[in-house]
Design an enzyme around this catalytic site. Structure first.
Site, PDB file in Angstrom:
ATOM      1  N   TYR A  32      22.891  -8.780   8.617  1.00  0.00           N
ATOM      2  CA  TYR A  32      23.713  -9.814   7.980  1.00  0.00           C
ATOM      3  C   TYR A  32      22.939 -10.523   6.885  1.00  0.00           C
ATOM      4  CZ  TYR A  32      21.251 -13.674  10.331  1.00  0.00           C
ATOM      5  OH  TYR A  32      20.313 -14.574  10.731  1.00  0.00           O
ATOM      6  N   LYS A 145      16.905  -8.191   8.992  1.00  0.00           N
ATOM      7  CA  LYS A 145      17.783  -9.329   9.312  1.00  0.00           C
ATOM      8  C   LYS A 145      18.912  -8.850  10.225  1.00  0.00           C
ATOM      9  CE  LYS A 145      19.687 -13.469   7.066  1.00  0.00           C
ATOM     10  NZ  LYS A 145      19.083 -14.476   7.935  1.00  0.00           N
ATOM     11  N   GLU A 177       7.616 -18.150  12.816  1.00  0.00           N
ATOM     12  CA  GLU A 177       8.559 -18.790  11.889  1.00  0.00           C
ATOM     13  C   GLU A 177       9.487 -19.704  12.662  1.00  0.00           C
ATOM     14  OE1 GLU A 177      11.062 -15.744  10.037  1.00  0.00           O
ATOM     15  OE2 GLU A 177      10.840 -14.521  11.830  1.00  0.00           O
ATOM     16  N   LEU A 201      10.750 -12.793   8.952  1.00  0.00           N
ATOM     17  CA  LEU A 201      11.743 -12.440   7.936  1.00  0.00           C
ATOM     18  C   LEU A 201      11.221 -12.884   6.568  1.00  0.00           C
ATOM     19  CD1 LEU A 201      14.690 -11.342   7.546  1.00  0.00           C
ATOM     20  CD2 LEU A 201      15.356 -13.744   7.361  1.00  0.00           C
TER      21      LEU A 201
HETATM   22  N1  PLP Z   1      13.481 -16.649   9.332  1.00  0.00           N
HETATM   23  C1  PLP Z   1      14.528 -16.422  10.143  1.00  0.00           C
HETATM   24  C2  PLP Z   1      14.293 -15.913  11.530  1.00  0.00           C
HETATM   25  C3  PLP Z   1      15.840 -16.670   9.695  1.00  0.00           C
HETATM   26  O1  PLP Z   1      16.888 -16.429  10.496  1.00  0.00           O
HETATM   27  C4  PLP Z   1      16.028 -17.189   8.380  1.00  0.00           C
HETATM   28  C5  PLP Z   1      17.381 -17.471   7.866  1.00  0.00           C
HETATM   29  O2  PLP Z   1      18.354 -17.368   8.543  1.00  0.00           O
HETATM   30  C6  PLP Z   1      14.906 -17.426   7.587  1.00  0.00           C
HETATM   31  C7  PLP Z   1      13.644 -17.132   8.082  1.00  0.00           C
HETATM   32  C8  PLP Z   1      15.050 -17.983   6.206  1.00  0.00           C
HETATM   33  O3  PLP Z   1      15.508 -17.001   5.314  1.00  0.00           O
HETATM   34  P1  PLP Z   1      16.328 -17.407   4.004  1.00  0.00           P
HETATM   35  O4  PLP Z   1      15.446 -18.331   3.227  1.00  0.00           O
HETATM   36  O5  PLP Z   1      16.534 -16.117   3.310  1.00  0.00           O
HETATM   37  O6  PLP Z   1      17.580 -18.058   4.471  1.00  0.00           O
END
Ligand code: PLP
Length: 280
Positions: A32, A145, A177, A201
């Site tokens: 997603y 993701k 994270e 991620l």
């Molecule tokens: N890390 C995780 C586990 C996430 O689910 C998300 C966003 O949903 C992020 C980091 C941040 O990613 P982004 O800046 O692309 O929203």
């Protein structure tokens, strides 16, 4: 009734249905993306769609739409739902097939998207959020993701029950994270965040923050611990639908002087300036 998009059609959300045999439901076999809508326009959707390509490739699902079509669908959802500030969520699964773990032959991916309002400009969390430490119990490919997010559901529920806004996930004290964000600390004027690997991620907001920091905030990409967070001058989280939010407490420990830090707020302000410039 809000309008969503499912497998090529815009339709009212209460008429959007997927099969009980969808592999996204049965196996979490899907990926997603979530992109922000700001000033009625998609923000960095091109970057999110590039990451979607990588996530899909990693689990061998063909992308059902070219990037240009996704951009039109996402923008149209923001417009049809009258969204000035908010988000567009999209999901692609490997599709519906007889239940079998290995990839089925000749199956059509399921794809859908929806939009939601969310205030980004007047966010009370800009006053500072609380983090709650949770052991990171996820699998080893967190760079994908994936929609299989039970570990994050449990982490964020535990954080919520503890009165915190975000879970700070860690592996034996080393921070990976946030439950749905990337995490940063500021030590002696340097912004520190974990380097990219399969362990986290590759946040789009993380990337943009690195770009903004190049304007005068030194950055170091290295792993840090929960103790480092407790001893940091500042801490913050980044995510597409929260932008940059200051963290002022990790459980019972105040971070810095327990108020949003100056470097965090400079970066947050710069994020808004860039977001306005990209959407007006
Ligand atoms: N890390 C995780 C586990 C996430 O689910 C998300 C966003 O949903 C992020 C980091 C941040 O990613 P982004 O800046 O692309 O929203």
């Amino acid at each position: 009734m809000a309008t969503c998009w499912l497998n090529g059609k815009f339709l009212p959300e209460d008429q959007a249905h997927v099969s009980i045999f969808d592999r996204g439901l049965l196996f979490g076999d899907g990926v997603y993306e979530v992109a922000a809508v700001f000033n009625g326009k998609l923000l960095d959707a091109d970057l999110h769609l590039a990451r979607l390509e990588k996530s899909l490739a990693a689990i061998c699902i063909p992308n059902p739409q070219p990037t240009s079509a996704w951009l039109e669908i996402m923008q149209s959802l923001a417009e049809q739902n009258g969204i000035a500030e908010g988000l567009v969520y999209l999901q692609v699964t490997s599709g519906a097939a007889e239940r079998d773990f290995a990839f089925p032959a000749n199956v059509t991916p399921t794809a859908f998207a929806f939009a939601r309002k969310k205030s980004l400009t007047n966010d009370p969390n800009a006053k500072g959020i609380v983090l709650h430490a949770v052991q990171d119990i996820r699998w080893a490919r967190r760079d994908i993701k994936s929609v299989a997010m039970l570990a994050q559901v449990l982490a964020k529920q535990e954080a919520k029950a503890a009165g915190a806004f975000e879970a700070i996930m860690h592996d034996r004290g080393v921070v990976t994270e946030g439950g749905s964000s990337n995490l940063w600390i500021v030590q002696n004027g340097t912004a520190v965040t974990r380097p990219l690997s399969h362990s986290i991620l590759a946040g789009i907001t993380r990337d943009v923050t690195l770009e903004l920091a190049a304007m005068g905030v030194p950055v170091m990409e290295r792993a840090f611990t929960l103790d480092d967070v407790r001893a940091a001058d500042e801490a913050f989280m980044t995510s597409a639908t929260n932008f940059i939010l200051p963290a002022i407490r990790l459980d019972d420990a105040a971070i810095g002087n327990g108020a949003p830090g100056p470097i965090t707020m400079r970066l947050r302000d710069a994020y808004f300036v860039r977001a306005h410039a990209k959407t007006t």
